[in-house]
Design an enzyme around this catalytic site. Structure first.
Site, PDB file in Angstrom:
ATOM      1  N   HIS A 264      -1.073  11.533  11.758  1.00  0.00           N
ATOM      2  CA  HIS A 264      -0.037  11.238  10.449  1.00  0.00           C
ATOM      3  C   HIS A 264      -0.017   9.987   9.987  1.00  0.00           C
ATOM      4  O   HIS A 264      -0.022   9.483   8.845  1.00  0.00           O
ATOM      5  CB  HIS A 264       1.415  11.744  11.009  1.00  0.00           C
ATOM      6  CG  HIS A 264       1.675  13.302  11.395  1.00  0.00           C
ATOM      7  ND1 HIS A 264       0.929  14.269  10.708  1.00  0.00           N
ATOM      8  CD2 HIS A 264       2.534  13.831  12.217  1.00  0.00           C
ATOM      9  CE1 HIS A 264       1.281  15.070  11.450  1.00  0.00           C
ATOM     10  NE2 HIS A 264       2.137  15.072  12.276  1.00  0.00           N
ATOM     11  N   LYS A 358       9.889   9.292  20.078  1.00  0.00           N
ATOM     12  CA  LYS A 358      10.790  10.521  20.250  1.00  0.00           C
ATOM     13  C   LYS A 358      12.105   9.892  20.989  1.00  0.00           C
ATOM     14  O   LYS A 358      12.274   9.058  21.587  1.00  0.00           O
ATOM     15  CB  LYS A 358      10.183  11.662  21.080  1.00  0.00           C
ATOM     16  CG  LYS A 358       8.862  12.071  20.603  1.00  0.00           C
ATOM     17  CD  LYS A 358       8.333  13.104  21.058  1.00  0.00           C
ATOM     18  CE  LYS A 358       9.135  14.539  20.694  1.00  0.00           C
ATOM     19  NZ  LYS A 358       8.948  15.051  19.269  1.00  0.00           N
ATOM     20  N   LYS A 400      13.500  -5.525  -1.371  1.00  0.00           N
ATOM     21  CA  LYS A 400      14.534  -6.625  -0.631  1.00  0.00           C
ATOM     22  C   LYS A 400      14.553  -7.690  -1.494  1.00  0.00           C
ATOM     23  O   LYS A 400      13.140  -8.339  -1.205  1.00  0.00           O
ATOM     24  CB  LYS A 400      14.280  -6.624   0.865  1.00  0.00           C
ATOM     25  CG  LYS A 400      14.536  -5.412   1.466  1.00  0.00           C
ATOM     26  CD  LYS A 400      14.537  -5.442   3.104  1.00  0.00           C
ATOM     27  CE  LYS A 400      15.428  -6.606   3.674  1.00  0.00           C
ATOM     28  NZ  LYS A 400      15.134  -6.475   5.208  1.00  0.00           N
TER      29      LYS A 400
END
Length: 512
Positions: A264, A358, A400
């Site tokens: 991913h 996780k 930002k």
């Protein structure tokens, strides 16, 4: 052994009113292998239903589920319906189920695939498409990797039809290291041509990831600073607020690097870092992504920080090894932070930090591009500009920016130029990534799928690191369930990648 469950319900013709409807509206049969499993129930069938609701499936479509489970028609339909969404109308559900049927069969018995082929031919005959060359068959493998090759072999020898267009969809993991990945690619390529293979990585179907090429190549000011002269470092972060939740035994075979980072996040990196492709054609895009991956040096252990979650501070959440399915001496990482280097003209000297974990403090996936300090700054260097692309859960892009506080004060403040999709595009439904990618499969578009040479390069980057970790049994650092990760992770990013935290108070809040 083979049995069929189907619906007698029929539906009126579907209209393809949107521009991305499946190509040419060809008669299409979609086979879902592993149809009784969690992936099919939670992802594949809801994605197909989403396309059906938006009239994006071909008008003449049949969906055939195939699995070993002994399910009646009603049992199968209950599984399919269970994750279609609370707002799904009963008429839509009934019409969708009218496209679906279930075939029970084993994965390694040729006779069961013969029966499956006969069912498919019967459905195609009912659609008036039997024997027609302008047909499409899609074989979706919602299966564990241990049966990929066996099922693909049976499909090719028995169900595959030379007279029509055939496409096979394979879910990750694509092997567990470079050698096993190459063997899998070799086995699949012996059965299917590369243009028939769709290796699905659902992060490539996420709206904000698909938006990156547009953001970069359609806006002159972004592309002008998208290089080592202006960018100090890039961070790609994936955070989950839950642990393995009873899946620890499965997760322990892979770990967070194989589960998230190598696929991913590396795919996202390749899109952020690639040079402009010659066109938006699938092969031109994938050529550029592969070019980036070939320029990435293998990751070193000293550029890697590993962690494993333990019980939460208040004891309410268990640690990773408290899961009965996880070995008590497991050193499998549930958190990994790696620094990569891309050895090309655009990115030489720019560290890329990819981080995944996780049981962390929140659910979030974002890309943070931090720009360099202002040279000869008129104002004190209190903070760096950052472009943040939040992929999930609140799709947004914000920059930002340092501004003067309003009023009589001359103090500096950190603010943002903010594009939050929920606010800007009210009422627009952002499709599920799986729905987007299945539509690409129906259209034969490989742009958002992983090519075999991309896969090879991805494993080349990570395999030496993974083998060293496993050989040395590198111990991960503990971190509490619900925390931000192992102690020292922020310092690691500062020392290894030169990331600077803002010297101005700042908290981004997505507009409600």
């Amino acid at each position: 052994m083979s049995s069929v469950s189907s619906s007698s319900a029929t539906t009126g013709p579907l209209t393809c009113g949107l521009s991305r409807a499946a190509e040419e509206d060809l008669p299409t049969t979609i086979f879902v292998f592993g149809a009784s499993g969690d992936l099919a129930k939670k992802k594949t069938f809801p994605a197909l239903f989403h396309l059906f609701q938006h009239k994006l499936l071909p008008k003449r479509t049949r969906i055939i589920g195939y699995a070993r489970s002994n399910l009646s028609r009603e049992d199968f339909f209950e599984r399919v319906k269970s994750h279609l969404g609370a707002d799904a109308g009963s008429d839509d559900i009934a019409a969708f189920l009218g496209l679906c049927l279930y075939v029970r069969g084993r994965y390694d018995v040729p006779d069961d695939y013969v029966a499956l082929r006969k069912v498919a031919e019967g459905q195609e005959s009912a659609l008036g498409a039997e024997g027609a060359s302008r047909r499409v068959r899609v074989y979706y493998m919602a299966l564990p990797p241990s049966v990929f090759v066996d099922v693909a072999t049976q499909i090719r020898h028995t169900v595959y039809d030379d007279a029509c267009t055939n496409r096979i969809v394979i879910e990750k993991p694509f092997g567990h290291d470079l050698e096993s990945s190459r063997q899998l690619s070799k086995d699949i390529s012996a059965l299917f041509a590369e243009n028939e293979v769709f290796r699905i990585d659902h992060y490539l179907g996420k709206e904000m990831v698909k938006n990156i090429p547009t953001l970069r190549f359609a806006n002159v000011f972004y592309e002008a600073v998208w290089n080592r002269n202006y960018i100090a470092n890039v961070q790609i972060t994936f955070k989950e607020p839950f642990g393995t939740e009873g899946r620890g035994g499965y997760f322990d075979e892979f770990g967070i690097i194989r589960d998230v980072v190598q696929n991913h996040l590396l795919q996202v990196l390749s899109i952020v870092a690639m040079n402009q492709p010659r066109s938006l054609g699938a092969e031109d895009v994938r050529d550029r992504k592969t070019e980036v991956l070939r320029s990435i040096l293998p990751i070193q252990l000293e550029d890697t920080l590993l962690g494993q979650y333990v019980a939460s501070a208040d004891g309410s959440k268990p640690g990773y090894k408290d899961d009965d399915t996880v070995p008590k001496d497991s050193t499998t990482a549930t958190f990994a932070q790696c620094v990569l280097h891309i050895d090309n003209d655009r990115w030489c000297g720019v560290p890329w930090v990819i981080k995944a974990g996780k049981a962390l403090d929140e659910a979030k996936m974002l890309i943070r591009i931090q720009f360099r300090d202002m040279p000869n700054a008129l104002f004190p260097s209190l903070a760096r500009n950052e472009l943040v692309i939040q992929v999930s859960p609140k799709e947004s892009v914000y920059i930002k920016t340092i501004v003067k506080e309003p009023g009589l004060s001359t103090n500096l403040a950190m603010s943002e130029l903010d594009l939050t999709y929920k606010t800007r595009y009210q009422g627009v439904n952002i499709p599920d990534a799986y729905a987007t990618l299945i539509l690409d499969v129906l259209n034969g578009d490989h742009s958002n799928f992983v090519r075999s040479d991309e896969l090879d390069e991805a494993w080349r980057i990570f395999t030496p690191l993974l083998h060293q970790i496993e050989a040395e049994k590198t111990a991960p650092l503990p971190y509490a369930y619900g925390s931000r990760g192992p102690e020292g992770a922020d310092e690691f990013a500062r020392k290894r990648a030169g990331y600077k935290r803002t010297g101005l108070e700042y908290h981004w809040q997505a507009p409600v």
